[in-house]
Write a protein that holds these residues in place. Structure first.
Motif, PDB file in Angstrom:
ATOM      1  N   LEU A  66       0.580  -5.972  -6.602  1.00  0.00           N
ATOM      2  CA  LEU A  66       0.223  -4.638  -7.077  1.00  0.00           C
ATOM      3  C   LEU A  66       0.390  -4.621  -8.592  1.00  0.00           C
ATOM      4  O   LEU A  66       1.409  -5.078  -9.105  1.00  0.00           O
ATOM      5  N   GLU A  67      -0.618  -4.097  -9.298  1.00  0.00           N
ATOM      6  CA  GLU A  67      -0.566  -4.043 -10.760  1.00  0.00           C
ATOM      7  C   GLU A  67      -0.893  -2.640 -11.242  1.00  0.00           C
ATOM      8  O   GLU A  67      -1.611  -1.886 -10.574  1.00  0.00           O
ATOM      9  N   ILE A  68      -0.385  -2.312 -12.442  1.00  0.00           N
ATOM     10  CA  ILE A  68      -0.593  -0.987 -13.011  1.00  0.00           C
ATOM     11  C   ILE A  68      -0.796  -1.111 -14.520  1.00  0.00           C
ATOM     12  O   ILE A  68      -0.277  -2.036 -15.152  1.00  0.00           O
ATOM     13  N   ALA A  69      -1.575  -0.217 -15.070  1.00  0.00           N
ATOM     14  CA  ALA A  69      -1.758  -0.126 -16.518  1.00  0.00           C
ATOM     15  C   ALA A  69      -1.648   1.333 -16.925  1.00  0.00           C
ATOM     16  O   ALA A  69      -2.115   2.217 -16.196  1.00  0.00           O
ATOM     17  N   GLY A  70      -1.039   1.581 -18.067  1.00  0.00           N
ATOM     18  CA  GLY A  70      -0.954   2.931 -18.599  1.00  0.00           C
ATOM     19  C   GLY A  70      -2.083   3.217 -19.566  1.00  0.00           C
ATOM     20  O   GLY A  70      -3.094   2.499 -19.602  1.00  0.00           O
ATOM     21  N   ARG A  71      -1.903   4.237 -20.390  1.00  0.00           N
ATOM     22  CA  ARG A  71      -2.945   4.593 -21.361  1.00  0.00           C
ATOM     23  C   ARG A  71      -3.179   3.500 -22.394  1.00  0.00           C
ATOM     24  O   ARG A  71      -4.248   3.442 -23.018  1.00  0.00           O
ATOM     25  N   ASP A  72      -2.179   2.618 -22.588  1.00  0.00           N
ATOM     26  CA  ASP A  72      -2.359   1.524 -23.545  1.00  0.00           C
ATOM     27  C   ASP A  72      -3.235   0.408 -22.997  1.00  0.00           C
ATOM     28  O   ASP A  72      -3.608  -0.524 -23.730  1.00  0.00           O
ATOM     29  N   TYR A  83      -4.188  -1.235  -9.639  1.00  0.00           N
ATOM     30  CA  TYR A  83      -4.929  -2.329  -9.031  1.00  0.00           C
ATOM     31  C   TYR A  83      -4.269  -2.639  -7.689  1.00  0.00           C
ATOM     32  O   TYR A  83      -3.152  -3.160  -7.638  1.00  0.00           O
ATOM     33  N   VAL A  84      -4.967  -2.326  -6.592  1.00  0.00           N
ATOM     34  CA  VAL A  84      -4.409  -2.426  -5.244  1.00  0.00           C
ATOM     35  C   VAL A  84      -5.011  -3.652  -4.558  1.00  0.00           C
ATOM     36  O   VAL A  84      -6.219  -3.880  -4.644  1.00  0.00           O
ATOM     37  N   ILE A 110      -7.863   7.297   2.508  1.00  0.00           N
ATOM     38  CA  ILE A 110      -7.326   8.542   3.061  1.00  0.00           C
ATOM     39  C   ILE A 110      -5.816   8.601   2.834  1.00  0.00           C
ATOM     40  O   ILE A 110      -5.262   9.654   2.492  1.00  0.00           O
ATOM     41  N   ASN A 111      -5.133   7.473   2.994  1.00  0.00           N
ATOM     42  CA  ASN A 111      -3.700   7.401   2.729  1.00  0.00           C
ATOM     43  C   ASN A 111      -3.379   7.759   1.285  1.00  0.00           C
ATOM     44  O   ASN A 111      -2.419   8.490   1.009  1.00  0.00           O
ATOM     45  N   LEU A 112      -4.183   7.270   0.352  1.00  0.00           N
ATOM     46  CA  LEU A 112      -3.889   7.450  -1.063  1.00  0.00           C
ATOM     47  C   LEU A 112      -4.451   8.751  -1.639  1.00  0.00           C
ATOM     48  O   LEU A 112      -3.818   9.370  -2.499  1.00  0.00           O
ATOM     49  N   LEU A 113      -5.623   9.178  -1.158  1.00  0.00           N
ATOM     50  CA  LEU A 113      -6.325  10.299  -1.790  1.00  0.00           C
ATOM     51  C   LEU A 113      -6.591  11.475  -0.865  1.00  0.00           C
ATOM     52  O   LEU A 113      -6.929  12.559  -1.345  1.00  0.00           O
ATOM     53  N   GLY A 114      -6.487  11.286   0.446  1.00  0.00           N
ATOM     54  CA  GLY A 114      -6.795  12.370   1.363  1.00  0.00           C
ATOM     55  C   GLY A 114      -8.222  12.308   1.878  1.00  0.00           C
ATOM     56  O   GLY A 114      -8.896  11.279   1.776  1.00  0.00           O
ATOM     57  N   HIS A 124       0.829  -1.212   0.000  1.00  0.00           N
ATOM     58  CA  HIS A 124       0.000   0.000   0.000  1.00  0.00           C
ATOM     59  C   HIS A 124       0.859   1.257   0.000  1.00  0.00           C
ATOM     60  O   HIS A 124       0.490   2.280  -0.599  1.00  0.00           O
ATOM     61  N   GLN A 125       2.022   1.193   0.642  1.00  0.00           N
ATOM     62  CA  GLN A 125       2.922   2.336   0.596  1.00  0.00           C
ATOM     63  C   GLN A 125       3.592   2.456  -0.767  1.00  0.00           C
ATOM     64  O   GLN A 125       3.902   3.569  -1.222  1.00  0.00           O
ATOM     65  N   GLN A 126       3.786   1.357  -1.465  1.00  0.00           N
ATOM     66  CA  GLN A 126       4.296   1.433  -2.837  1.00  0.00           C
ATOM     67  C   GLN A 126       3.240   2.038  -3.761  1.00  0.00           C
ATOM     68  O   GLN A 126       3.563   2.829  -4.654  1.00  0.00           O
ATOM     69  N   ALA A 127       1.971   1.671  -3.543  1.00  0.00           N
ATOM     70  CA  ALA A 127       0.886   2.303  -4.311  1.00  0.00           C
ATOM     71  C   ALA A 127       0.870   3.805  -4.059  1.00  0.00           C
ATOM     72  O   ALA A 127       0.710   4.605  -4.995  1.00  0.00           O
ATOM     73  N   ARG A 128       1.057   4.190  -2.809  1.00  0.00           N
ATOM     74  CA  ARG A 128       1.120   5.612  -2.456  1.00  0.00           C
ATOM     75  C   ARG A 128       2.272   6.296  -3.198  1.00  0.00           C
ATOM     76  O   ARG A 128       2.118   7.407  -3.733  1.00  0.00           O
ATOM     77  N   ALA A 129       3.434   5.642  -3.249  1.00  0.00           N
ATOM     78  CA  ALA A 129       4.592   6.233  -3.917  1.00  0.00           C
ATOM     79  C   ALA A 129       4.329   6.415  -5.413  1.00  0.00           C
ATOM     80  O   ALA A 129       4.704   7.443  -6.000  1.00  0.00           O
ATOM     81  N   LEU A 130       3.676   5.446  -6.047  1.00  0.00           N
ATOM     82  CA  LEU A 130       3.370   5.563  -7.476  1.00  0.00           C
ATOM     83  C   LEU A 130       2.428   6.732  -7.742  1.00  0.00           C
ATOM     84  O   LEU A 130       2.598   7.469  -8.718  1.00  0.00           O
ATOM     85  N   ILE A 131       1.443   6.898  -6.876  1.00  0.00           N
ATOM     86  CA  ILE A 131       0.515   8.024  -7.020  1.00  0.00           C
ATOM     87  C   ILE A 131       1.251   9.341  -6.830  1.00  0.00           C
ATOM     88  O   ILE A 131       1.093  10.289  -7.616  1.00  0.00           O
TER      89      ILE A 131
END
Length: 377
Positions: free
Chosen positions: A275-281, A264-265, A186-190, A129-136
């Motif tokens: 943890l997974e991520i997708a870009g515009r593609d 994807y968290v 709250i951690n990720l978005l406030g 979850h902290q890695q997700a926070r760092a990516l954001i």
């Protein structure tokens, strides 16, 4: 720095996690446990080599600086109030309280006495979850505009031998499991600005599915299905489904959609997970786990799965925050805001209106790998 003396009140199953994991963290020492049932306190004390006391004696113990409240949710307010009145810091299991009014009263009492109150969950401090926070925070997703979170199943009565309290006011899926999801949001978005929700219950009763009372019927006195919409101060809108009326589903636990991609968290009930991520593609890729100590597998789950469990990390951070004079990540302000979010969803379900929240908070300071290691012995 001398260790802060820790006491625990409530010696049920969850106490074993705190007693087993607390020795990982510096600056604290569990010295005493208490329970209304002295036999339970004695058994837990013998298991972990600490002192067993009555609740009154623990609260009067000068060697105890902070008390962890592990009682049932309905007792959280009264017990935490007693802890503060005894002149000790308090850290509670979730939920902190059952109403916003109770939370405000604790905040006012703590401020008047110059004491700190913290509250679980601390799973958002986990490595994933902290890695997700760092990516954001790095801007990998652009601006988060929307997303969804879901905790769905068919309730705890299938496995819990005494599940009545799960279906009483102040419980249900949103008050029982919601804290994990809302703390991570709250951690990720406030903070959240307003909440709207529809609530219902599929059945007025449930059947106990295990234990000596198997087959007995219990009443459902709080909504078992909550479909909520959160509008954040950041502008993001998140739909949150908390339901114990679902037999099967394929929904993700947590997805965030930004102007540059999707994140994807994993389940925020746990410290780790993929943890997974997708870009515009639109191509979904696994994120290689970073070197975070609270993402390391350290136990097996009930089904034999690998888990990272660092419960007490939030309390350890609170202990350090007290000594350093800074804001704890699992702070009273954030958990009070979480209570506001959850109770507003239930109120919206009753009234059919959006509820503008009366509380707010800041995002907690990120806990990167180095900051997490600084909490460990």
């Amino acid at each position: 720095m001398a260790n802060m003396g820790i006491g625990i009140t409530g010696c049920g199953n969850i106490s074993t996690s705190y007693l087993r994991l607390a020795p990982l963290f510096k600056g604290l020492e569990v010295r005493s446990v208490a329970d209304m049932n002295m036999a339970a306190a004695t058994a837990r004390a013998e298991e972990f080599g600490v002192k067993a006391q009555s609740v009154d004696d623990l609260l009067a113990n000068d060697a105890i600086d902070l008390v962890i409240n592990l009682t049932i949710p309905d007792a959280h307010y009264g017990v935490t109030k007693r802890i503060l009145e005894a002149g000790k810091h308090a850290y509670s299991e979730k939920p902190l309280v059952l109403t916003l009014e109770q939370g405000v009263a604790l905040r006012d009492l703590a401020e008047a006495k110059g004491l700190s109150v913290g509250c679980a969950p601390d799973t958002f401090l986990g490595g994933t979850h902290q890695q997700a926070r760092a990516l954001i925070d790095e801007g990998r997703l652009g601006v988060i505009t929307t997303g969804g979170a879901a905790i769905q199943g068919h309730g705890p009565e299938s496995w819990h031998p005494n599940p009545e309290f799960f279906y009483l006011p102040g419980a249900g899926p949103i008050m029982d499991m919601g804290p994990y999801y809302i703390a991570n949001l709250i951690n990720l978005l406030g903070p959240v600005r307003r909440v709207g929700a529809l609530t219902s219950s599929a059945s007025p009763t449930r059947i106990i599915g295990s234990g000596d009372r198997m087959g007995q019927e219990i009443e459902v006195k709080t909504p078992s299905n909550i479909q909520a919409l959160f509008e954040f101060h950041s502008g993001a809108t998140i739909n949150f489904s908390a339901s114990w009326d679902v037999w099967s589903h394929k929904r993700s636990h947590f997805e965030l959609y930004g102007t540059e991609g999707t994140l994807y968290v994993p389940d925020p009930n746990f410290f780790g997970g993929p943890l997974e991520i997708a870009g515009r593609d639109g191509v979904v890729q696994a994120v290689e786990a970073w070197d975070h100590p609270f993402g390391i597998i350290n136990q097996k789950g009930q089904r034999g799965e690998d888990l990272a469990n660092y419960r007490t990390a939030g309390m350890a951070d609170m202990v350090l925050a007290i000594t350093e004079g800074r804001d704890a990540r699992c702070s009273l302000a954030r958990t009070l805001h979480g209570v506001d979010v959850m109770t507003a969803a239930l109120k919206s379900g009753e009234t059919g209106e959006f509820i503008t929240l009366t509380t707010t908070c800041t995002r907690p300071e990120a806990l990167g790998p180095d900051a997490a290691r600084a909490l460990l012995r």
